[in-house]
Write a protein that holds these residues in place. Structure first.
Motif, PDB file in Angstrom:
ATOM      1  N   LEU A   1       0.820  -1.212   0.000  1.00 34.37           N
ATOM      2  CA  LEU A   1       0.000   0.000   0.000  1.00 34.37           C
ATOM      3  C   LEU A   1       0.852   1.258   0.000  1.00 34.37           C
ATOM      4  CD1 LEU A   1      -2.814  -1.079   2.496  1.00 34.37           C
ATOM      5  CD2 LEU A   1      -3.022  -0.754   0.018  1.00 34.37           C
ATOM      6  N   LEU A   2       1.959   1.231   0.733  1.00 35.00           N
ATOM      7  CA  LEU A   2       2.862   2.381   0.741  1.00 35.00           C
ATOM      8  C   LEU A   2       3.467   2.613  -0.642  1.00 35.00           C
ATOM      9  CD1 LEU A   2       4.718   1.917   4.165  1.00 35.00           C
ATOM     10  CD2 LEU A   2       3.155   3.772   3.550  1.00 35.00           C
ATOM     11  N   LEU A   3       3.878   1.523  -1.299  1.00 31.24           N
ATOM     12  CA  LEU A   3       4.449   1.643  -2.635  1.00 31.24           C
ATOM     13  C   LEU A   3       3.410   2.165  -3.629  1.00 31.24           C
ATOM     14  CD1 LEU A   3       6.625  -1.594  -2.871  1.00 31.24           C
ATOM     15  CD2 LEU A   3       7.444   0.759  -2.708  1.00 31.24           C
ATOM     16  N   LEU A   4       2.178   1.677  -3.506  1.00 36.57           N
ATOM     17  CA  LEU A   4       1.111   2.148  -4.385  1.00 36.57           C
ATOM     18  C   LEU A   4       0.866   3.638  -4.171  1.00 36.57           C
ATOM     19  CD1 LEU A   4      -1.200   1.762  -6.395  1.00 36.57           C
ATOM     20  CD2 LEU A   4      -2.653   1.057  -4.466  1.00 36.57           C
ATOM     21  N   GLY A   5       0.809   4.056  -2.906  1.00 40.20           N
ATOM     22  CA  GLY A   5       0.580   5.463  -2.606  1.00 40.20           C
ATOM     23  C   GLY A   5       1.686   6.345  -3.167  1.00 40.20           C
ATOM     24  N   TYR A   6       2.932   5.897  -3.011  1.00 39.60           N
ATOM     25  CA  TYR A   6       4.032   6.711  -3.528  1.00 39.60           C
ATOM     26  C   TYR A   6       4.039   6.720  -5.047  1.00 39.60           C
ATOM     27  CZ  TYR A   6       8.431   9.090  -3.962  1.00 39.60           C
ATOM     28  OH  TYR A   6       9.386  10.033  -4.271  1.00 39.60           O
TER      29      TYR A   6
END
Length: 277
Positions: free
Chosen positions: A76-81
């Protein structure tokens, strides 16, 4: 686009003819054309995370359960970034790296610029904002007789129509990578995102030869592209491996132009400027 290409349907809205797309539209399109890559990456996370979660729940293994939760959080963090990075490249902040590129070139005033691209008119709009007195010939240079192996490129070409509402932007179509502009008729030529999709076994060389032909002596060539680096890897994932590396662009440009300079934008965009001899 080739008239022989089959029509493709899209759930993302196409550009309304005669209306400039908003920065939000361009960001949304960037996300939309990246959907296949997002799904590929998601399947990898699911292939690892779901079994770990199942092991944790079924066999009461806390390490497996929390490993699955950690993997989900990382995803989720990678998707957000990634979404944030695409916004900086394609949304409202994009004007900043285009202005930086124009500043590097020293261009100003009522000049003539050719925007050579593979099916998006976004660059022409950004250049018209950065150079408010310029006349811009925006040329679709993709070979209309063939399909791109990149489905994302096909999506881009399907969704955007040539601009008609700006009197300073003239939309043209190349013929087999030949640009329909006279010799030495332009003060500058710009290549933007997607240039790396041009095949390196002839078409790329031909189009850059065309850029040299239409440039006046002392004219500028501008290029902004995605880099092949850790920052772009986080934004785009493994798909970034097929872009042209910075050092390869530098070598390619220095073979054809003089005084080639490079700068890196904080938007994870590589910027290049050269001069025709």
């Amino acid at each position: 686009m080739s008239e022989t290409n089959p029509a493709r349907s899209h759930w993302f809205p196409k550009v309304e003819p005669g209306k400039r797309p908003s920065a939000w539209w361009y960001w949304g399109r960037a996300v939309y054309v990246s959907r296949r890559d997002y799904w590929k990456i998601t399947k990898v996370f699911l292939a690892v995370g779901v079994p770990l979660g199942a092991i944790g729940l079924l066999f009461h293994q806390p390490w497996a359960f929390w490993s699955a939760m950690s993997l989900a959080e990382i995803g989720l963090l990678l998707l957000g970034y990634s979404l944030f990075g695409l916004y900086r490249m394609y949304g409202h902040p994009a004007q900043r790296y285009v202005q930086k590129l124009v500043g590097m070139s020293g261009l100003r005033g009522p000049l003539v610029l050719a925007d050579l691209h593979i099916g998006t008119y976004r660059h022409a709009y950004l250049l018209s904002d950065a150079l408010p007195e310029a006349t811009i010939h925006t040329v679709d240079c993709w070979n209309a007789e063939g399909e791109s192996p990149e489905l994302a490129v096909q999506d881009v070409r399907d969704l955007e129509a040539p601009p008609t509402e700006n009197p300073r932007i003239d939309a043209l179509l190349a013929d087999n990578f030949s640009v329909p502009l006279p010799d030495a008729s332009c003060d500058a030529v710009c290549f933007g995102f997607g240039t790396h999709e041009l095949p390196t076994d002839g078409p790329r060389q031909k189009l850059f030869s065309e850029a040299t032909r239409i440039l006046r002596p002392g004219g500028k060539v501008l290029l902004f592209e995605h880099g092949y680096d850790a920052h772009n890897y986080v934004i785009f994932g493994p798909v970034i491996h097929h872009v042209t590396k910075r050092q390869d662009w530098l070598g390619f440009l220095r073979e054809r132009f003089q005084n080639v300079v490079y700068a890196r934008s904080t938007h994870a965009v590589d910027l290049f400027v050269g001069t025709r001899g």
